[in-house]
Design a protein around this motif. Structure first.
Motif, PDB file in Angstrom:
ATOM      1  N   THR A  38     -46.682  23.268 -20.640  1.00 38.00           N
ATOM      2  CA  THR A  38     -47.470  23.540 -19.433  1.00 38.00           C
ATOM      3  C   THR A  38     -48.896  23.951 -19.772  1.00 38.00           C
ATOM      4  O   THR A  38     -49.799  23.780 -18.941  1.00 38.00           O
ATOM      5  N   LEU A  41     -52.036  21.848 -19.153  1.00 38.82           N
ATOM      6  CA  LEU A  41     -52.689  21.829 -17.841  1.00 38.82           C
ATOM      7  C   LEU A  41     -53.603  23.032 -17.696  1.00 38.82           C
ATOM      8  O   LEU A  41     -53.294  24.127 -18.197  1.00 38.82           O
ATOM      9  N   PHE A  46     -52.407  23.302 -12.623  1.00 38.83           N
ATOM     10  CA  PHE A  46     -51.046  23.822 -12.458  1.00 38.83           C
ATOM     11  C   PHE A  46     -50.814  24.272 -11.026  1.00 38.83           C
ATOM     12  O   PHE A  46     -49.780  23.949 -10.414  1.00 38.83           O
ATOM     13  N   THR A 242     -46.264  16.217 -17.707  1.00 39.01           N
ATOM     14  CA  THR A 242     -46.849  17.540 -17.459  1.00 39.01           C
ATOM     15  C   THR A 242     -46.542  18.010 -16.042  1.00 39.01           C
ATOM     16  O   THR A 242     -46.288  19.200 -15.815  1.00 39.01           O
ATOM     17  N   ALA A 246     -44.476  21.341 -15.131  1.00 38.56           N
ATOM     18  CA  ALA A 246     -45.015  22.383 -14.248  1.00 38.56           C
ATOM     19  C   ALA A 246     -44.011  22.748 -13.158  1.00 38.56           C
ATOM     20  O   ALA A 246     -43.801  23.937 -12.856  1.00 38.56           O
TER      21      ALA A 246
END
Length: 272
Positions: A38, A41, A46, A242, A246
């Motif tokens: 994560t 990002l 996010f 990604t 998230a």
């Protein structure tokens, strides 16, 4: 001088080391990799992903249906555990086996069976449609599917507590003039509540992450009947790793906070 016998299980240091290594390999390292992924990002990216209307709708649906099914199983499972512990009747062993069936049954098979039963053309779905009630492809259908899958957690958690609870305590309360409701409220409930919360937490945790038994009966309509695990699979199919990570982190954090609150409440009740 008495001879000291060696313990069957190794000492604290060795067992703690094995425990930490085992826990790290199975739980901590995978979760750490999830959070590490994560970090690719930015904070704004996010937030943009986890606050998207589709994600929030799926989050609300997943947690609300899991909570409703866990609460429903909390009531039904308590009655089932009570009957199985306190009474002996023909077919009891069969009911015991049926309760454990969701553990052994593949979730996809359960989802197909429930969809065939509750669909508008199914046996129950057709009858419900005549009454103006739609079950399949609605949050109600998702809740019923989760109730089927998570029922054993509550029953199997409460059964040992009920079996070990001395009936003499209930009889003493009745002899002192307590009515059945007062016996349940002041004698049984304080003893059962910690175990009930444990079963509720296990059922809720399983319901939040359930996938196989839900996707068939949910209909998977975005903003309506799309659960969060399915949305993660959609992101993965789109190679949006990604974005899927998230959403997974969001799901993990919310689940951890809720389960932590339940465990703290359970510990407080156990001390009381």
């Amino acid at each position: 001088m008495s001879r000291r016998t060696s313990p069957v299980i190794p000492g604290f240091g060795l067992t703690l080391g094995y425990t930490l290594v085992y826990l790290s390999l199975l739980v901590l390292i995978p979760l750490g990799a999830l959070f590490l992924k994560t970090t690719q990002l930015g904070w704004s990216e996010f937030l943009a992903i986890i606050t998207a209307p589709r994600v929030l709708a799926a989050l609300k649906l997943s947690f609300s249906t899991a909570f409703a099914s866990a609460l429903l199983n909390g009531m039904i499972g308590t009655l089932l555990a009570w009957v199985l512990v306190r009474y002996r009747f023909p077919g009891r062993k069969l009911i015991e086996a049926m309760i454990d069936l969701p553990f052994a049954l593949p979730t996809a098979v359960a989802g197909i069976a429930l969809t065939a039963l509750y669909a508008p053309t199914g046996l129950v779905g057709r009858f419900a449609g005549e009454l103006g009630l739609k079950i399949a492809y609605t949050p109600l259908g998702i809740t019923l599917a989760l109730t089927f899958v998570t029922l054993p957690f509550v029953v199997r958690t409460l059964q040992p507590v009920l079996a070990d609870f001395p009936r003499e305590v209930e009889e003493a309360a009745a002899c002192l003039g307590a009515k059945p409701w007062q016996v349940f409220r002041h004698v049984l409930l304080p003893a059962l509540l910690p175990a009930w919360l444990t079963g509720f937490a296990l059922a809720f945790a399983r319901g939040v992450g359930e996938y196989g038994s839900v996707i068939f009966i949910a209909g998977n309509m975005p903003m309506k009947t799309e659960i969060l695990p399915l949305l993660i699979m959609v992101k993965l199919d789109q190679y949006d790793y990604t974005g899927a990570t998230a959403i997974g982190v969001l799901m993990l954090v919310v689940s951890f906070v809720l389960l932590l609150a339940i465990n703290l409440l359970q510990r407080r009740l156990a001390r009381a």
